[in-house]
Motif scaffolding. Structure first.
Motif, PDB file in Angstrom:
ATOM      1  N   ALA A  22      44.574  23.414 -29.795  1.00 43.17           N
ATOM      2  CA  ALA A  22      45.428  22.640 -28.892  1.00 43.17           C
ATOM      3  C   ALA A  22      46.049  21.462 -29.634  1.00 43.17           C
ATOM      4  CB  ALA A  22      44.617  22.146 -27.699  1.00 43.17           C
ATOM      5  N   ALA A  23      45.336  20.953 -30.641  1.00 46.91           N
ATOM      6  CA  ALA A  23      45.830  19.824 -31.440  1.00 46.91           C
ATOM      7  C   ALA A  23      45.012  19.721 -32.721  1.00 46.91           C
ATOM      8  CB  ALA A  23      45.738  18.521 -30.661  1.00 46.91           C
ATOM      9  N   MET A  24      45.618  19.102 -33.726  1.00 49.61           N
ATOM     10  CA  MET A  24      44.930  18.826 -34.989  1.00 49.61           C
ATOM     11  C   MET A  24      45.345  17.434 -35.448  1.00 49.61           C
ATOM     12  SD  MET A  24      45.143  22.335 -37.233  1.00 49.61           S
ATOM     13  CE  MET A  24      46.656  23.116 -36.710  1.00 49.61           C
ATOM     14  N   GLY A  25      44.415  16.706 -36.012  1.00 44.48           N
ATOM     15  CA  GLY A  25      44.746  15.378 -36.499  1.00 44.48           C
ATOM     16  C   GLY A  25      43.551  14.702 -37.126  1.00 44.48           C
ATOM     17  N   LEU A 107      48.827  13.872 -35.845  1.00 47.63           N
ATOM     18  CA  LEU A 107      48.718  12.460 -35.530  1.00 47.63           C
ATOM     19  C   LEU A 107      47.371  11.906 -35.970  1.00 47.63           C
ATOM     20  CD1 LEU A 107      47.930  11.940 -31.747  1.00 47.63           C
ATOM     21  CD2 LEU A 107      47.484  14.025 -32.970  1.00 47.63           C
ATOM     22  N   HIS A 108      47.279  10.582 -35.896  1.00 45.54           N
ATOM     23  CA  HIS A 108      46.033   9.852 -36.120  1.00 45.54           C
ATOM     24  C   HIS A 108      45.680   9.186 -34.796  1.00 45.54           C
ATOM     25  CE1 HIS A 108      46.046   9.772 -40.665  1.00 45.54           C
ATOM     26  NE2 HIS A 108      47.300  10.113 -40.430  1.00 45.54           N
ATOM     27  N   VAL A 109      44.402   9.268 -34.386  1.00 43.92           N
ATOM     28  CA  VAL A 109      43.981   8.587 -33.167  1.00 43.92           C
ATOM     29  C   VAL A 109      42.975   7.492 -33.506  1.00 43.92           C
ATOM     30  CG1 VAL A 109      44.459  10.544 -31.643  1.00 43.92           C
ATOM     31  CG2 VAL A 109      42.176  10.307 -32.642  1.00 43.92           C
ATOM     32  N   ASN A 110      42.873   6.520 -32.616  1.00 44.78           N
ATOM     33  CA  ASN A 110      41.981   5.365 -32.780  1.00 44.78           C
ATOM     34  C   ASN A 110      42.257   4.620 -34.085  1.00 44.78           C
ATOM     35  OD1 ASN A 110      40.379   5.606 -30.313  1.00 44.78           O
ATOM     36  ND2 ASN A 110      39.710   7.540 -31.218  1.00 44.78           N
TER      37      ASN A 110
END
Length: 141
Positions: A22-25, A107-110
């Motif tokens: 569903a997502a990668m990051g 993307l990058h999270v946190n």
């Protein structure tokens, strides 16, 4: 779409993931950094039904510090496997655990918690995207 195989460090636990994530990051939060023993954690998020343990299910340990993440590892070698994220209805399989998958981070999270600045042109989310309950705020690289 694909089927990908993964295993823990010693091979006592094996699993497959099917379809596409569903997502990668990358996650920079303290919990992910501490758990992965690294400055950043590469994630792939899957629908829970796409992740199937094919060997050693009884050898999987679980720890949840918070209700957001149920971290799974092999009881024999301690090798990390994946995290269940019930509030998001997703399972995070560490990117390194799926050698056949072409990792394409979006993307990058946190990023507000980062200890390692990354200049790769990807969006740097302060916390999480708005659709995942975050602020949706993007920080500069």
């Amino acid at each position: 779409m694909g089927d990908y195989k993964g295993s823990c460090f010693c091979g006592a636990v094996e699993f497959t993931v099917s379809g596409e994530p569903a997502a990668m990051g990358y996650c920079h939060c303290e919990s992910c950094r501490h758990w992965s023993a690294g400055p950043v954690n590469a994630f792939t998020l899957w629908q829970p039904e796409a992740v199937k343990v094919t060997k050693g299910a009884d050898n999987i340990g679980t720890y949840n510090k918070t209700p957001t993440s149920f971290r799974k590892w092999c009881k024999t070698c301690g090798g990390h496997l994946f995290n269940d994220h019930p509030p998001f209805k997703l399972t995070d399989v560490f990117a390194a655990m799926i050698p056949g998958l072409k990792f394409q981070p979006a993307l990058h999270v946190n990023y507000q918690e980062t200890v390692m600045r990354v200049k790769d042109g990807l969006p740097k989310m302060k916390d999480f995207p708005a659709e995942m309950g975050g602020s949706g705020v993007t920080l500069p690289e």
